[in-house]
Design a protein around this motif. Structure first.
Motif, PDB file in Angstrom:
ATOM      1  N   ARG B  58     -50.460  -5.587 116.540  1.00 44.01           N
ATOM      2  CA  ARG B  58     -50.720  -4.867 115.304  1.00 44.01           C
ATOM      3  C   ARG B  58     -49.814  -5.422 114.203  1.00 44.01           C
ATOM      4  N   GLY B  59     -50.327  -5.577 113.017  1.00 45.02           N
ATOM      5  CA  GLY B  59     -49.534  -6.188 111.961  1.00 45.02           C
ATOM      6  C   GLY B  59     -49.567  -7.712 112.022  1.00 45.02           C
ATOM      7  N   ASN B  60     -50.275  -8.248 113.023  1.00 42.99           N
ATOM      8  CA  ASN B  60     -50.489  -9.692 113.143  1.00 42.99           C
ATOM      9  C   ASN B  60     -49.209 -10.499 113.276  1.00 42.99           C
ATOM     10  N   LEU B  61     -48.116  -9.854 113.671  1.00 46.85           N
ATOM     11  CA  LEU B  61     -46.862 -10.598 113.709  1.00 46.85           C
ATOM     12  C   LEU B  61     -46.737 -11.452 114.968  1.00 46.85           C
ATOM     13  N   PHE B  62     -47.401 -11.013 116.036  1.00 49.37           N
ATOM     14  CA  PHE B  62     -47.306 -11.758 117.287  1.00 49.37           C
ATOM     15  C   PHE B  62     -48.691 -12.149 117.775  1.00 49.37           C
ATOM     16  N   TYR B  63     -48.746 -13.317 118.392  1.00 51.69           N
ATOM     17  CA  TYR B  63     -50.023 -13.797 118.903  1.00 51.69           C
ATOM     18  C   TYR B  63     -49.766 -14.475 120.238  1.00 51.69           C
ATOM     19  N   ILE B  64     -50.458 -14.014 121.266  1.00 52.47           N
ATOM     20  CA  ILE B  64     -50.268 -14.587 122.598  1.00 52.47           C
ATOM     21  C   ILE B  64     -51.584 -15.190 123.044  1.00 52.47           C
ATOM     22  N   ASP B  65     -51.585 -16.490 123.316  1.00 51.99           N
ATOM     23  CA  ASP B  65     -52.787 -17.105 123.903  1.00 51.99           C
ATOM     24  C   ASP B  65     -52.370 -17.936 125.112  1.00 51.99           C
ATOM     25  N   ALA B  66     -53.317 -18.682 125.649  1.00 51.74           N
ATOM     26  CA  ALA B  66     -53.046 -19.415 126.881  1.00 51.74           C
ATOM     27  C   ALA B  66     -51.921 -20.424 126.702  1.00 51.74           C
ATOM     28  N   THR B 123     -43.546 -16.356 120.737  1.00 51.73           N
ATOM     29  CA  THR B 123     -44.568 -15.323 120.607  1.00 51.73           C
ATOM     30  C   THR B 123     -45.003 -15.078 119.168  1.00 51.73           C
ATOM     31  N   THR B 124     -44.222 -15.509 118.183  1.00 46.02           N
ATOM     32  CA  THR B 124     -44.553 -15.138 116.816  1.00 46.02           C
ATOM     33  C   THR B 124     -45.823 -15.846 116.340  1.00 46.02           C
ATOM     34  N   ASN B 125     -46.486 -15.178 115.419  1.00 45.56           N
ATOM     35  CA  ASN B 125     -47.731 -15.709 114.864  1.00 45.56           C
ATOM     36  C   ASN B 125     -47.486 -16.279 113.476  1.00 45.56           C
ATOM     37  N   ASN B 126     -46.252 -16.078 112.973  1.00 45.21           N
ATOM     38  CA  ASN B 126     -45.942 -16.435 111.599  1.00 45.21           C
ATOM     39  C   ASN B 126     -45.140 -17.743 111.588  1.00 45.21           C
ATOM     40  N   MET B 127     -45.638 -18.751 110.900  1.00 46.26           N
ATOM     41  CA  MET B 127     -44.968 -20.052 110.920  1.00 46.26           C
ATOM     42  C   MET B 127     -43.567 -19.964 110.318  1.00 46.26           C
ATOM     43  N   GLY B 128     -43.371 -19.035 109.373  1.00 46.61           N
ATOM     44  CA  GLY B 128     -42.051 -18.866 108.783  1.00 46.61           C
ATOM     45  C   GLY B 128     -41.067 -18.263 109.772  1.00 46.61           C
ATOM     46  N   ARG B 190     -50.849 -12.489 100.161  1.00 44.06           N
ATOM     47  CA  ARG B 190     -49.751 -13.401 100.457  1.00 44.06           C
ATOM     48  C   ARG B 190     -49.259 -13.313 101.887  1.00 44.06           C
ATOM     49  N   GLY B 191     -49.358 -12.124 102.480  1.00 43.75           N
ATOM     50  CA  GLY B 191     -48.829 -11.966 103.829  1.00 43.75           C
ATOM     51  C   GLY B 191     -49.567 -12.802 104.870  1.00 43.75           C
ATOM     52  N   ARG B 192     -50.837 -13.097 104.630  1.00 38.82           N
ATOM     53  CA  ARG B 192     -51.640 -13.732 105.673  1.00 38.82           C
ATOM     54  C   ARG B 192     -51.499 -15.243 105.714  1.00 38.82           C
ATOM     55  N   ASN B 197     -52.893 -17.839 113.341  1.00 40.90           N
ATOM     56  CA  ASN B 197     -54.309 -17.696 113.703  1.00 40.90           C
ATOM     57  C   ASN B 197     -55.202 -17.780 112.467  1.00 40.90           C
ATOM     58  N   VAL B 198     -54.725 -17.262 111.326  1.00 43.00           N
ATOM     59  CA  VAL B 198     -55.504 -17.380 110.092  1.00 43.00           C
ATOM     60  C   VAL B 198     -55.566 -18.836 109.654  1.00 43.00           C
ATOM     61  N   LEU B 199     -54.418 -19.514 109.682  1.00 40.99           N
ATOM     62  CA  LEU B 199     -54.377 -20.929 109.300  1.00 40.99           C
ATOM     63  C   LEU B 199     -55.301 -21.754 110.183  1.00 40.99           C
ATOM     64  N   HIS B 200     -55.271 -21.448 111.485  1.00 42.36           N
ATOM     65  CA  HIS B 200     -56.074 -22.225 112.416  1.00 42.36           C
ATOM     66  C   HIS B 200     -57.570 -22.036 112.150  1.00 42.36           C
ATOM     67  N   ASN B 201     -57.952 -20.793 111.815  1.00 42.12           N
ATOM     68  CA  ASN B 201     -59.362 -20.535 111.524  1.00 42.12           C
ATOM     69  C   ASN B 201     -59.826 -21.237 110.254  1.00 42.12           C
ATOM     70  N   HIS B 202     -58.905 -21.401 109.292  1.00 41.10           N
ATOM     71  CA  HIS B 202     -59.278 -21.992 108.010  1.00 41.10           C
ATOM     72  C   HIS B 202     -58.744 -23.401 107.856  1.00 41.10           C
ATOM     73  N   ALA B 203     -58.371 -24.029 108.978  1.00 36.27           N
ATOM     74  CA  ALA B 203     -57.709 -25.334 108.883  1.00 36.27           C
ATOM     75  C   ALA B 203     -58.564 -26.342 108.118  1.00 36.27           C
ATOM     76  N   ALA B 204     -59.871 -26.272 108.310  1.00 33.40           N
ATOM     77  CA  ALA B 204     -60.743 -27.282 107.694  1.00 33.40           C
ATOM     78  C   ALA B 204     -60.711 -27.211 106.175  1.00 33.40           C
ATOM     79  N   GLN B 205     -60.335 -26.048 105.633  1.00 28.97           N
ATOM     80  CA  GLN B 205     -60.339 -25.923 104.171  1.00 28.97           C
ATOM     81  C   GLN B 205     -59.011 -26.313 103.532  1.00 28.97           C
ATOM     82  N   LEU B 206     -57.985 -26.555 104.348  1.00 27.12           N
ATOM     83  CA  LEU B 206     -56.673 -26.864 103.771  1.00 27.12           C
ATOM     84  C   LEU B 206     -56.671 -28.285 103.218  1.00 27.12           C
TER      85      LEU B 206
END
Lengths: 225, 489
Positions: B58-66, B123-128, B190-192, B197-206
């Motif tokens: 919740r709050g998108n601060l952590f992301y756990i994948d394989a 575990t963090t989802n935030n690059m910063g 700004r928070g996102r 995970n957001v960056l990865h979904n929109h990587a093609a537009q960067l």
């Protein structure tokens, strides 16, 4: 964009950004420890003024918090800590022998030109009022590195390190109006802890080689003895 | 997400608790207990992720994948076994008078602080926040490197501090550029814009131009922590002069986590550029590190320094494999991360016992380990065999897969790789053989040695060499698909 078309505060941003860069050059040339710390404090103060001006022009209120944080940390607390440390180590009046001072300044000027070149694609994409200062922030980072390379005392190296941090913070303000608050707080915390640890290291280095000349830290290498 | 909170709060509570606890004996036990509880939380988390798939907090601060779940479990596991090793080892160091009880408080507290920083970075989802955690990992370990306060250890710690500090500063600049590229696309929220995970979904537009510059800075920054040549100078010093449990976790965990950060960034850059630029840069630096480290293995006088060069060699190989980027190479690199971490930490544990046994880290003074204390001698020999890539250990398996992948996409590069592996093998055994078999100097006596962590680690490496358990293979496959975009094998 021509400076004539800018409002007075936007011009103020450019002036204070230029002054931040100027303090970097002052630090490069300053061989005395105490004035070096003052120059660093001035850089922090100017940086927080720049940030506050950016906040005023762009209307991003959270930048005021960043400006306050920078002022407290980089203009007051860390310079004060360094000042106290130099007093306790009795080195506040030391003068370092800077080798090739004019060559160093010239190299600094070359670095600034180089930064303008590298930052060109970024500045062209940006639409912010601060886009003219992206190159300046990058130059602050590289000049901080140059300071670390050319100096031999631990204190000057730490000031170079902190000046790099200043440049990075400036880069975040100039290119994106600052980072998200959680990241900025985290970075500020790291910088504070780093400053405390540097103080601990001054004493450790002093007691191990009886000086703060880090060029004499040369025991570890691959050669056998 | 409940296990995640345990995973992060436990070591954080440990930092405070162990800093306040005056008895270092009790602190040693408590250190083990907290690490064990953290490991249990990581297993719980892994169990959750295995059954429900990737989780976003919740709050998108952590992301756990394989990709990060198995690294979390590995980090907590090595943290636990090293804590088990560290208790009697550090007690012995106190008895020898190398550290006082007050510094032991610092040691235990920072041990947990380091584990916290590693787990947060993973575990963090935030690059910063990832950057903040990587910097925190330096800050927590830098005082431990100079724990013995010898001139050498202070020098090592200073180098480590300055080099990693400046290096990691470059990564912050890269992160700023990443944020710049993302903010232009993702708009005013700004928070996102720094969420992975957001960056990865929109990587093609960067914007590719900005991301290229960002990647160079991030590669230099995190590459310093991975120990890539020519930014590796801090690594052998910090590993050789710090206390041995620190060498084990630095080599086994910190380097892995730095590489993890680099690969996460590469995934974003690949998505934006659609060229192999990032991969080629990583291949170049990886191969250079591999070859330089292999040559340096032949000029060693300090046993811990020697194995730290071996770490550079293996990190170089992994970076190279991630750089190749196909499914097979990525799978091999993921496997290699696991087996290298297990093997190298077990080697440092053994080396620590050997150094206490002989009272020195100088290679020419360490002799006759098998005769004096067979468990230590055989442990060192088995560990060296495993790390040199002998079958049937897991390192052989992963190196074989890397070679296979290289053969497919860059056939000419198999030559320097094979040559390098042979030279590394010769370098390691040239020094290890007399240490293990030689005649012990008179008066050399046994020490209390807990070889249980070594046995467990090497057994796991052996197991991974013979067959990869189903759940692990499942994660490796998923992670491979995530990183390289296709299924392995």
């Amino acid at each position: 964009m021509h400076p004539d078309n800018l409002g007075v505060f936007s011009q103020g941003i450019l002036v204070s950004a230029a002054l931040v860069l100027f303090t970097s050059f002052v630090m490069l040339a300053q061989a005395r420890i105490q004035p070096l710390i003052y120059a660093f404090a001035w850089q922090g103060a100017l940086l927080s003024v720049t940030t506050a001006l950016v906040a005023l022009v762009s209307g991003h209120a959270h930048l005021y918090i960043s400006a306050l944080l920078t002022f407290g940390l980089k203009a007051l607390l860390i310079p004060w800590m360094l000042y106290r440390l130099t007093q306790r180590l009795h080195i506040q009046f030391d003068v370092e022998i800077v080798s090739h001072p004019s060559l160093t300044l010239l190299a600094g000027a070359v670095l600034v030109v180089f930064c303008y070149y590298v930052a060109l694609p970024v500045a062209q994409l940006s639409t912010l009022v601060t886009r003219n200062t992206i190159a300046v922030s990058m130059a602050t980072v590289l000049l901080g590195m140059l300071l670390m390379i050319t100096r031999r005392t631990a204190v000057a190296q730490v000031i170079g390190f902190m000046s790099i941090e200043n440049g990075l913070f400036f880069a975040a303000v100039a290119s994106t109006y600052g980072m998200p608050m959680i990241v900025e707080l985290g970075v500020a915390f790291d910088v504070l802890v780093a400053a405390v640890l540097f103080g601990v290291f001054f004493f450790q280095i002093r007691s191990s080689i009886d000086s703060l000349d880090v060029d004499r830290l040369d025991r570890l290498s691959e050669k056998g003895d | 997400m409940i296990p995640l909170y345990f995973l992060l709060w436990l070591p954080l509570a440990g930092v405070l608790l162990l800093a306040l606890l005056p008895s270092y004996r009790l602190a040693g036990h408590l250190n083990i207990a907290i690490s064990a509880a953290t490991f249990a939380a990581s297993v719980w988390l892994a169990w959750d992720v295995l059954h429900t798939g990737p989780e976003l907090s919740r709050g998108n601060l952590f992301y756990i994948d394989a990709f990060n779940v198995y690294l979390v479990a590995l980090t907590a596991f090595v943290g636990l076994t090293t804590a088990i090793f560290s208790r009697p080892y550090m007690q012995h160091e106190v008895e020898r008078g190398r550290v006082g009880p007050r510094r032991m408080r610092l040691y235990h507290s920072m041990y947990q602080g380091f584990l916290f920083a590693m787990l947060l970075a993973l575990t963090t989802n935030n690059m910063g926040v990832l950057w903040v955690a990587m910097e925190a990992a330096t800050l927590t370990t830098v005082l431990l490197v100079s724990l013995y306060r010898t001139p050498e250890s202070v020098e090592a710690a200073w180098k480590y501090f300055i080099l990693c500090g400046v290096g990691i500063a470059q990564a912050l600049f890269g992160t700023v550029l990443l944020y710049f590229a993302a903010e232009r696309r993702l708009g005013p929220d700004r928070g996102r814009a720094l969420l992975w995970n957001v960056l990865h979904n929109h990587a093609a537009q960067l914007d590719p131009a900005v991301l290229t510059i960002a990647f160079v800075f991030l590669l230099v920054g995190y590459g310093t922590k991975v120990g890539l040549v020519p930014l590796h100078n801090w690594l052998p010093d910090a590993h050789s002069e710090g206390p041995t449990p620190m060498s084990a976790v630095l080599s086994g965990l910190l380097l892995n986590v730095a590489l993890y950060a680099l690969v996460r960034v590469k995934m974003l850059v690949d998505g934006s550029l659609h060229t192999a630029l990032a991969g080629h840069l990583m291949m170049g630096f990886g191969l250079l590190s591999f070859l330089v480290a292999v040559l340096f293995l032949h000029r060693q006088h300090d046993i811990k320094r020697m194995f730290s060069y071996s770490s550079i060699e293996h990190m170089g190989l992994m970076t190279f494999a991630f750089g190749i980027g196909g499914a097979l190479a990525t799978f091999a690199a993921l496997l290699h991360m696991t087996v290298h971490s297990l093997t190298k930490s077990s080697i440092f544990v053994t080396v620590g016992h050997a150094a206490q046994l002989t009272g020195t880290q100088r290679i020419e003074h360490i002799r006759g380990l098998i005769r004096t204390q067979p468990t230590v001698g055989w442990g060192l020999l088995a560990g060296t065999l495993a790390i040199a890539g002998f079958p049937p250990f897991g390192v052989f398996m992963s190196e074989f897969l890397v070679l296979n992948a290289t053969m497919k996409s860059w056939p000419w590069l198999t030559l320097p790789l094979l040559l390098g592996l042979a030279v590394a093998f010769a370098g390691l055994f040239r020094y290890v053989q007399p240490m293990v078999y030689g005649i012990p100097p008179p008066g050399q006596v046994r020490v209390r040695a807990n070889m249980l962590p070594v046995a467990i680690h090497l057994a796991l490496v052996l197991w991974l060499g013979l067959s990869i358990p189903l759940f692990l293979a499942h994660w490796f496959e998923q992670a491979t698909q995530l990183i390289s975009g296709s299924l392995p094998l």
